[in-house]
Every structure is written in structure tokens, then in C-alpha cells.
Motif scaffolding. Structure first.
Motif, short mmCIF file in Angstrom:
data_model
loop_
_atom_site.label_atom_id
_atom_site.label_comp_id
_atom_site.label_asym_id
_atom_site.label_seq_id
_atom_site.Cartn_x
_atom_site.Cartn_y
_atom_site.Cartn_z
N GLY A 43 11.29 -17.07 -2.36
CA GLY A 43 12.51 -17.88 -2.44
C GLY A 43 13.10 -18.18 -1.08
N HIS A 44 12.96 -17.25 -0.15
CA HIS A 44 13.51 -17.45 1.19
C HIS A 44 12.59 -18.28 2.09
CE1 HIS A 44 16.46 -14.43 0.01
NE2 HIS A 44 17.17 -14.81 1.06
N ARG A 45 11.50 -18.77 1.56
CA ARG A 45 10.66 -19.69 2.32
C ARG A 45 11.12 -21.14 2.13
NH1 ARG A 45 6.50 -17.08 4.52
NH2 ARG A 45 5.52 -19.06 5.10
N PHE A 46 12.05 -21.35 1.20
CA PHE A 46 12.64 -22.67 1.01
C PHE A 46 13.81 -22.85 1.97
CE2 PHE A 46 10.54 -21.75 -3.01
CZ PHE A 46 9.93 -22.97 -3.32
N ASN A 47 14.15 -24.10 2.22
CA ASN A 47 15.25 -24.40 3.15
C ASN A 47 16.61 -24.36 2.47
OD1 ASN A 47 13.51 -24.84 5.34
ND2 ASN A 47 13.17 -26.98 4.77
N GLN A 48 16.66 -24.60 1.17
CA GLN A 48 17.93 -24.65 0.47
C GLN A 48 17.87 -23.82 -0.82
OE1 GLN A 48 18.61 -28.85 -0.14
NE2 GLN A 48 19.62 -29.09 1.84
N HIS A 49 19.06 -23.41 -1.25
CA HIS A 49 19.23 -22.68 -2.52
C HIS A 49 18.28 -21.47 -2.59
CE1 HIS A 49 21.53 -26.18 -3.66
NE2 HIS A 49 20.46 -26.97 -3.57
N LYS A 50 18.25 -20.70 -1.52
CA LYS A 50 17.30 -19.58 -1.43
C LYS A 50 17.58 -18.50 -2.46
CE LYS A 50 16.32 -20.30 3.46
NZ LYS A 50 16.25 -19.69 4.81
N LYS B 207 16.59 -19.73 -5.99
CA LYS B 207 15.14 -19.81 -6.14
C LYS B 207 14.50 -18.42 -6.12
CE LYS B 207 14.86 -24.48 -4.30
NZ LYS B 207 14.46 -25.35 -3.16
N SER B 208 15.11 -17.49 -5.39
CA SER B 208 14.61 -16.11 -5.39
C SER B 208 14.74 -15.49 -6.77
CB SER B 208 15.37 -15.27 -4.36
OG SER B 208 15.16 -15.73 -3.04
N ASP C 115 11.01 -16.47 7.17
CA ASP C 115 11.91 -17.52 7.67
C ASP C 115 13.31 -16.96 7.74
OD1 ASP C 115 9.71 -19.16 7.65
OD2 ASP C 115 10.21 -20.11 5.73
#
Length: 286
Positions: free
Chosen positions: A198-205, A208-209, A284
Motif C-alpha cells: 500500500g505504501h508503494r502508491f503515491n496517494q491514499h496509502k 490501500k494498505s 518509498d
């Protein structure tokens, strides 16, 4: 955003690795128990006080207080189980992606060592929580409570179930405990995997996690169902149970219990190694 490539140390001695794990474990457990410790004591205190009042001469006032204390202890048992899991996930996210992330990822330890320490801390904390829950429950209901010997009833039920399944009682208890503990670790490791991806995304981590953690957990349940269906192909009685709801033989139930427990253990190990792989890809950090 800064991408930190986690270390992979191939020549680190086993002694140094064990020392690193011990130190990381120490700080993780200290942080987790800082809140859980008082909750453990409160849970046990309510159970003990409620039980002591049950031993005193019965009165309307004592009965009300006793009921409140036992109810509070049961509520706290549920609370510490949920709280333990939540603090394990929060500690993992803060250490790897929060304000402490730079310090964590610049330590002279590999990503595998970090993940191993986090998993061990989770297992120890959860074992402690389960032990407190079981002990508090026994204290609340040992002997007769409100005219019911609940602990005796549960014990005799387990003995009957063990005899029916052709298993020694300690083995049945062990299998049930392993199934519960493995299921709990699957939830925790699913959360770990969700947090990493989830923390590999740029937004809404965070969102998504959580979503990915739920996906990983339900995948484990889906695999268990699929394996149960595969098992039923070789056991007609099991297929009768699934398709028509007929009672299977005790041999089938015993095999199913052992198979599901083993499957949970295997999936726990698979999630552990998968989490290590995900973490080794890099982190990230904002």
C-alpha cells in the motif's frame, strides 16, 4: 518521495544477526506492552475481583458489582485482542514508513532481519495476549458461576470430542490452539503485506494498505476452501457434507482438522516469506 533500498547483507554472521533481532525485538515489545501492560493488569484485576465477590456471601449489591466486573473483564479480553493486533500494525507502519523510517532503514541490518524481528514481536505479543485472555476466562468461570460450571462443561466437551475423533485430548487442544494462533498470524502478516504494498502508491496509502491486507487475508480463506474441496474429491463422505450437508465420518473430521491446521501453518510461512520479498524491493518514504 525518497526510495530507500533495504539492505541485503549476505556475509553477516549469525551471531550479529541474532543480536540485531534481539535489540529490535526489545524495542518493539517495549512499545507494544507500554499500552497493553496496563490493559492486561486491568483484565486480570476485574476477573479476580469479580471471582472473589462470587466467593463472598451472596447479596444483591455484590451480585451487581460482580456482574459488572465480569462483564468488564470479558470486554477487556476482546479489547486486548483487537488492540494487540492494531498496535502491531501501527508499530510496523511507523517504523518503516513514518518518522522513524529513516533511522530504521539506515540500521546495519538486512530487510529480512527487520521483518523477522517484527514478526517475532507480533507472535510474542499475541501469545501473551492469548495467555491473558485464557487465564482471565478461567478465573471468571472456574468452578460454579451463577450455578453453571462453564469450565467443567468446556473441559468435558473437549474430552468427548477428542474421544470421538480418536485423538488424545492434549493433541486436540494443541491442534485447536495452533489453528487459532496460525489464523491470527495470517491476519497480522496479511496486514504487513498490505502495508508494504500500500505504501508503494503515491496517494491514499493507508486506505490501500487496509484494502490489500483484507485481500491477502481473504485469499487465505479462499485457498482453505479450495483445498477442502480438493480433499473432498478423495473423500466421498466429505463431498456429501459439502454438497448435501450430511454428517461425515469421524475419520474425515479428524483428517479435515489436521489438514486445515497444517494448511494455515503453511500459509503463515508463505506470507512471512512473501512479506520479506516485498520489503526487499525497497521502501518509498515521503
Amino acid at each position: 518521495m525518497v526510495v530507500i533500498k533495504t539492505k541485503t547483507l549476505t556475509k553477516k554472521s549469525s551471531c550479529a544477526t541474532q543480536n540485531a533481532v534481539a535489540k529490535l525485538l526489545k524495542y518493539d515489545l517495549k512499545w507494544i506492552y507500554k499500552v497493553l501492560g496496563p490493559l492486561y493488569l486491568a483484565t486480570l484485576a476485574c476477573a479476580i475481583l469479580g471471582r472473589l465477590l462470587d466467593l463472598l456471601q451472596d447479596s444483591f449489591l455484590f451480585s451487581i458489582i460482580r456482574t459488572i466486573l465480569i462483564g468488564a473483564s470479558i470486554t477487556l479480553m476482546i479489547n486486548i485482542y483487537i488492540n494487540t493486533m492494531a498496535r502491531i500494525w501501527v508499530r510496523f507502519a511507523r517504523n518503516l514508513y513514518g518518522d522513524e523510517s529513516y533511522l530504521t532503514h539506515t540500521l546495519p541490518v538486512s530487510s529480512k532481519t527487520i521483518f523477522r524481528a517484527k514478526t517475532l514481536a507480533a507472535a510474542i505479543a499475541m501469545l501473551t495476549t492469548l495467555a491473558v485472555i485464557v487465564l482471565s476466562f478461567i478465573i471468571c468461570y472456574v468452578g460454579f458461576y451463577n450455578g453453571i460450571d462453564l469450565i467443567g462443561f468446556l473441559g468435558s466437551s473437549i474430552q468427548v470430542a477428542a474421544s470421538t475423533l480418536g485423538l488424545p485430548t492434549p493433541i486436540l487442544v494443541l491442534l485447536l490452539f495452533l489453528a487459532i494462533f496460525a489464523q491470527t498470524m495470517i491476519m497480522i502478516l496479511s496486514g504487513y503485506a498490505g502495508i508494504i504494498l500500500g505504501h508503494r502508491f503515491n496517494q491514499h496509502k493507508t486506505f490501500k494498505s487496509i484494502l490489500l491486507g483484507i485481500v491477502f487475508y481473504f485469499m487465505s480463506q479462499l485457498i482453505a476452501v479450495v483445498m477442502l474441496l480438493v480433499l473432498s474429491l478423495f473423500a466421498p463422505n466429505m463431498m456429501e457434507l459439502i454438497v448435501r450437508g450430511r454428517s461425515p465420518s469421524f475419520d474425515i473430521l479428524r483428517a479435515a482438522l489436521i489438514s486445515i491446521t497444517g494448511l494455515y501453518a503453511i500459509y503463515t510461512g508463505a506470507l512471512y516469506h512473501l512479506g520479506q520479498k516485498f520489503l526487499a524491493w525497497g521502501v518509498d518514504v515521503d
